[in-house]
Enzyme design. Sequence first.
Site, PDB file in Angstrom:
ATOM      1  N   ASN A  19      -6.582 -88.334 -10.471  1.00 52.97           N
ATOM      2  CA  ASN A  19      -7.578 -89.372 -10.798  1.00 52.97           C
ATOM      3  C   ASN A  19      -7.897 -89.149 -12.269  1.00 52.97           C
ATOM      4  O   ASN A  19      -8.636 -88.211 -12.604  1.00 52.97           O
ATOM      5  CB  ASN A  19      -8.885 -89.172 -10.027  1.00 52.97           C
TER       6      ASN A  19
ATOM      7  N   GLU B 185     -16.562 -81.976 -11.675  1.00 52.83           N
ATOM      8  CA  GLU B 185     -15.748 -81.155 -10.764  1.00 52.83           C
ATOM      9  C   GLU B 185     -16.218 -79.703 -10.740  1.00 52.83           C
ATOM     10  O   GLU B 185     -16.156 -79.046  -9.709  1.00 52.83           O
ATOM     11  CB  GLU B 185     -14.268 -81.227 -11.158  1.00 52.83           C
TER      12      GLU B 185
ATOM     13  N   ASN C  85     -11.134 -78.660  -3.971  1.00 47.71           N
ATOM     14  CA  ASN C  85     -10.375 -79.891  -4.190  1.00 47.71           C
ATOM     15  C   ASN C  85      -8.942 -79.561  -3.737  1.00 47.71           C
ATOM     16  O   ASN C  85      -8.231 -78.823  -4.414  1.00 47.71           O
ATOM     17  CB  ASN C  85     -10.437 -80.258  -5.680  1.00 47.71           C
TER      18      ASN C  85
ATOM     19  N   LYS D 185      -7.091 -76.782  -5.788  1.00 50.73           N
ATOM     20  CA  LYS D 185      -6.997 -77.006  -7.244  1.00 50.73           C
ATOM     21  C   LYS D 185      -7.551 -75.821  -8.042  1.00 50.73           C
ATOM     22  O   LYS D 185      -8.702 -75.411  -7.847  1.00 50.73           O
ATOM     23  CB  LYS D 185      -7.742 -78.292  -7.600  1.00 50.73           C
TER      24      LYS D 185
ATOM     25  N   CYS E  58      -3.886 -83.004 -10.328  1.00 46.79           N
ATOM     26  CA  CYS E  58      -4.408 -83.673 -11.526  1.00 46.79           C
ATOM     27  C   CYS E  58      -4.400 -82.814 -12.783  1.00 46.79           C
ATOM     28  O   CYS E  58      -3.380 -82.636 -13.409  1.00 46.79           O
ATOM     29  CB  CYS E  58      -5.805 -84.240 -11.261  1.00 46.79           C
TER      30      CYS E  58
ATOM     31  N   GLU F 156      -4.721 -87.383  -5.505  1.00 53.78           N
ATOM     32  CA  GLU F 156      -5.865 -86.456  -5.393  1.00 53.78           C
ATOM     33  C   GLU F 156      -7.049 -87.193  -4.745  1.00 53.78           C
ATOM     34  O   GLU F 156      -7.257 -88.373  -5.025  1.00 53.78           O
ATOM     35  CB  GLU F 156      -6.262 -86.025  -6.819  1.00 53.78           C
TER      36      GLU F 156
HETATM   37  N1  CDT Z   1      -9.217 -85.322 -11.765  1.00 52.45           N
HETATM   38  C1  CDT Z   1      -8.918 -84.721 -12.924  1.00 52.45           C
HETATM   39  O1  CDT Z   1      -8.617 -83.545 -12.964  1.00 52.45           O
HETATM   40  N2  CDT Z   1      -9.003 -85.488 -14.031  1.00 52.45           N
HETATM   41  C2  CDT Z   1      -8.840 -84.959 -15.340  1.00 52.45           C
HETATM   42  C3  CDT Z   1      -9.721 -85.664 -16.289  1.00 52.45           C
HETATM   43  C4  CDT Z   1     -10.142 -84.762 -17.343  1.00 52.45           C
HETATM   44  S1  CDT Z   1     -11.465 -85.375 -18.274  1.00 52.45           S
HETATM   45  C5  CDT Z   1     -12.765 -84.335 -17.904  1.00 52.45           C
HETATM   46  C6  CDT Z   1      -7.412 -85.007 -15.854  1.00 52.45           C
HETATM   47  O2  CDT Z   1      -6.958 -84.009 -16.426  1.00 52.45           O
HETATM   48  O3  CDT Z   1      -6.736 -86.030 -15.732  1.00 52.45           O
END
Ligand code: CDT
Length: 308
Positions: free
Chosen positions: A193, A142, A106, A123, A168, A46
């Site tokens: 990420n 985000e 995204n 996304k 993600c 991502e």
């Molecule tokens: N990039 C991404 O979606 N990361 C999220 C972190 C969530 S914490 C607010 C994940 O689900 O891995």
Amino acid sequence: MTRMIVAGAQLGAIQKADNRESVVERMIELMNEAAAKGATMIVYPELALTTFFPRWYMPDRNEVDSWFEHEMPNRATQPLFERARDLAMAMTFGYAELTPDGHHFNTSILTNRKGEIVGKYRKVHLPGHDEYDTGRAFQHLEKRYFEPGDLGFRVWRNEGVIMGMAICNDRRWPETFRCMGLQGVELVTIGYNTPSVNSQMSAEGLEKRLFHSDLSLQAGAYQNATFVVGVAKAGVEDGHPLMGGSIIVDPDGFVLARAATEEDELIVAECDFEKCAFGKSTIFDFQRHRRIEHYGRITSQTGAIVEV
Ligand code: CDT
């Protein structure tokens, strides 16, 4: 029978000061390694071209837009597309997309082995918050910088395989996989990420975070009889640790390959897509076994309602 050697190209940290050109060089190096190992499809994370910028609160929209791509391919990514064409390598990677009419997504794209874009996903499940949150150890903005994706969960027949993408946080939602499973998906690619610690619960560390990632990817694969490739951007970005844990999962839910580091690292597995057929025609033969008359709440209700 379609067999394909699939590579997951985990990227290590990308600092705020790193430019896209330097990241593309790293991506090409991993692509060269993938080709040398016989891979014909490579999966990047991502927001692969930049640091994970949603951790930074930016009141200035111009500064925000500097993290977005106005077109794809563009000057910085052209060498990646050219190398992919030279090596006949299909690929998928994520980036922040600014559309001509001003929308922010995204996004991830899918190419064929000629370097042509054949699929795009935006996304759907955007985690985090949209204003500065003093209650968190670090920000995850985000919801501030992106709109929810407007393309749904599509699949494409690419190089003989039915492929779909998610990004993600999408991997934590069974609906993501099932929407693609209902279109016969055989390979789901998911870049991520994921911070190594929970910004709202400092006691939740890496072990549990990795477990939840594995659990989601393996369950999605098994329950939809599909291969799944989950690929991290990992390492410490300007003091903020992101977990690794990239894996390639088979349709039984078994992990075929796993990254060992939090650096740039390639994982590969030979995927025999014939293996999707057994699950799809037996325990997860949706046509015979699903009971949609009992699933209405899934699409008619968003939050939980406790009535008892
Ligand atoms: N990039 C991404 O979606 N990361 C999220 C972190 C969530 S914490 C607010 C994940 O689900 O891995």
